[in-house]
Structures are given as C-alpha cells and as structure tokens.
Enzyme design. Structure first.
Site, short mmCIF file in Angstrom:
data_model
loop_
_atom_site.label_atom_id
_atom_site.label_comp_id
_atom_site.label_asym_id
_atom_site.label_seq_id
_atom_site.Cartn_x
_atom_site.Cartn_y
_atom_site.Cartn_z
CG ASN A 1 2.57 -10.94 -10.39
OD1 ASN A 1 1.87 -11.96 -10.43
ND2 ASN A 1 3.38 -10.68 -9.38
NE ARG B 1 16.89 5.88 -9.42
CZ ARG B 1 16.17 6.99 -9.54
NH1 ARG B 1 15.08 7.16 -8.81
NH2 ARG B 1 16.53 7.93 -10.40
CB THR C 1 2.56 -6.21 -14.40
OG1 THR C 1 2.35 -7.02 -13.23
CG2 THR C 1 1.80 -4.89 -14.23
CG LEU C 2 2.76 -9.74 -19.07
CD1 LEU C 2 2.57 -9.77 -20.58
CD2 LEU C 2 2.16 -10.99 -18.43
N GLY D 1 0.81 -1.21 0.00
CA GLY D 1 0.00 0.00 0.00
C GLY D 1 0.84 1.26 0.00
CB ALA D 2 3.59 2.36 2.21
CG ASN D 3 6.25 -0.33 -1.68
OD1 ASN D 3 6.89 0.37 -0.92
ND2 ASN D 3 6.47 -1.64 -1.79
CB SER E 1 13.85 1.93 -6.01
OG SER E 1 12.50 1.48 -6.15
CB ALA F 1 8.83 -1.22 -5.06
CB ALA F 2 9.11 -3.68 -10.51
N GLY F 3 6.19 -3.76 -9.43
CA GLY F 3 4.75 -3.86 -9.70
C GLY F 3 3.96 -2.74 -9.05
CG ASP F 4 3.68 -2.46 -4.90
OD1 ASP F 4 2.61 -3.03 -5.19
OD2 ASP F 4 4.44 -2.87 -4.01
#
Length: 297
Positions: free
Chosen positions: A182, A278, A212-213, A41-43, A284, A242-245
């Site tokens: 994902n 990052r 997301t892939l 959530g925070a991300n 990041s 955290a890429a998906g977020d």
C-alpha cells in the site's frame, strides 16, 4: 479455474468497534465486538477463493479452540487445508479497533504463525501446481524466503504483500514477481511519499508492482512500460480491515485467468469496494458473482 497457493498467517481477529480508538492511557466506550477469522494470509486465501480460484493454504494454527475454528472456516470456504498444520500452543490473534469512519488500528500476536519456518516437503506440490503464490510478512522471514524460492524454482508467479513493512532482503526480492504494497508500505520501503516516485523506485528491485492507494485507487507498473492507474469505486466505508488483502487476492486470480493488468485492477477494485462496505475481514468479502454484477452495473 485458476489455482492459487497462499503461504501465510491465519489469526482470530478480536474486533472492537468504537467512534474512535483510544489515545495512550485513555479508555473509550465501544459500540460492538466481534470475533472474526482473519490474518493476512487467510484473508488473501479467502479473497482468492471467493474470486473463483481453487486455493491451497499453507501455515499453522495452535491446538487451542481458535485453531479448530480457523481451520473450519477455511475448509468451509472450499480451501484446501492439507498444508495447514496444528502445532502446540496458541493460535495467532489480532486485536483490532475499528473507528466509526472505517479506519482501524491493529496489534498482531503471531502465536502458531511464528512456528512456520519453511515449506515441508510434503506441501511443496501445493505450490508447484499453482498458477500464483501469495506471500505476506506475518510469518518468520525464513518461511517467506523459502516460499519465494520454491515458487521461483517451480515457475509459479510470486506475489508479495510487504506487510508489516520492514526491510526487504535482496534474496527475497530476487524471487518476487509482483510486489503489492500500500502507499504507506511503499513509502517506508523507498522513502518516497509520492506514488509515482515510489513505483519507479520499487521497479528497480522487482519486475512488477501493484501499489494500492486506498480511496485514490491503485497504480500498476511493469519495467519498460507505462504505468496503469485505476480509480477506486466510491462507496461508504464501514470497515477497511481486509481491503488490501481482498484487492491482492482478487487481482492475482484475475491475472491467473489471463486478464490484462487494467482488467484485473478493475476486478479487484470492485471486490475491495464491496469489502469495505461490510464489517469484518474474511466475513466481508464478496463472491465472484457479486463482483461481476458490480462490474456490469
């Protein structure tokens, strides 16, 4: 400036870096350790704020040292924490092992997040005044259901990231506008490993899906329309935590600003590309200026 509300988890990420994660019963030597504010959530809230939105966060932290740090981190990013309540006990934590190739293994202990069971009356205006509501599944299901129902009543588009993957009640999906899984979560929900088949199955349950892939990009679908595919940007990944977020938060902001799905996916792909280059979760994430510069360049 768009307004985004996030009802979700906030954790302190305890991140160990190693060439590879240990197998069962094995000890490996690490290369670094960092303590970084996180939680899905925070991300997503941080990603939306850095993408240019005015963000309100709803959730809970403990009355421990981590709780104070987590609140301060969100506030420093310009996020409204009126709806972030302090409860007795420990804050949520995530134990993360990041491998040298950028992959990760995560164990989450909910802590104060487990005390969130709904949306207090005093916080409901934070949702009703938003252009998008972002939800995940790191809070108790009762809280997620309450948030989705409130969003639907207020006419606010509801985004749900179904992570950690679990059975999704029909009463929840009835109030979801955009599902953002994902590829692994989509497969777990539908039983289809092939993205196109998973997308089609999910669109039988919700109006829009953003799948997301990872390094294969993203796939968007809306009922009755042809799917939209956008490739990922080729970068050297050092930490995908955290890429998906980042993708979800950035996409929601871009859509709230009126961008087309393709434009929003390209914006989110640029934000995610910077993020994976990052270390860390919230630490990041790129600023809007950085994302726009990458899109121009």
């Amino acid at each position: 400036m768009s307004r985004v509300a996030v009802l979700g988890s906030v954790n302190m990420d305890l991140v160990a870096y190693a060439d590879r994660a240990p197998n069962r019963g094995e000890t490996v030597s690490g290369t670094d350790f960092r303590q970084i504010p996180g939680g899905k959530g925070a991300n997503q809230a941080m990603a939306a704020a850095r993408a240019g939105a005015r963000v309100s966060f709803l959730g809970a932290v403990g009355d421990d040292a981590f709780g104070a740090q987590l609140r301060a981190n969100l506030t420093a990013a310009g996020i409204d924490t009126t709806g972030l309540h302090t409860v007795p006990g420990v804050s949520g934590i995530a134990h993360i092992v990041v491998e040298s190739g950028g992959g990760n293994r995560i164990t989450v202990v909910p802590g104060a997040n487990g005390e969130v069971t709904g949306v207090p009356e005093a916080d409901r205006t934070l949702v009703a005044g938003a252009d998008a509501l972002l939800l995940q599944l790191e809070l108790p299901m009762a809280a997620v259901l309450a948030g989705a129902s409130l969003g639907r009543e207020a006419g606010v588009p509801v985004y749900l990231t179904p992570a950690p993957a679990r059975e999704l009640p029909d009463e929840l999906l009835a109030n979801v506008d955009v599902l953002v899984p994902n590829q692994h979560e989509a497969a777990a929900i539908t039983g289809h490993d092939e993205p196109g088949a998973a997308l089609a199955a999910l669109l039988e349950r919700v109006p829009e899906v953003l799948l997301t892939l990872g390094e294969d990009g993203s796939l968007y679908g809306r009922r009755g329309e042809e799917p939209v595919a956008v490739a990922a940007r080729r970068v050297k990944a050092v930490d995908t935590t955290a890429a998906g977020d980042t993708f979800c938060g950035s996409f929601a902001v871009a859509r709230a600003e009126g961008r087309t799905p393709r434009e929003a996916m390209e914006f989110a792909a640029a934000a995610a590309a910077i993020s994976v280059g990052r270390h860390g979760a919230s630490s990041s994430m790129a600023s809007r200026d950085e994302v726009e510069a990458l899109l121009r360049g």
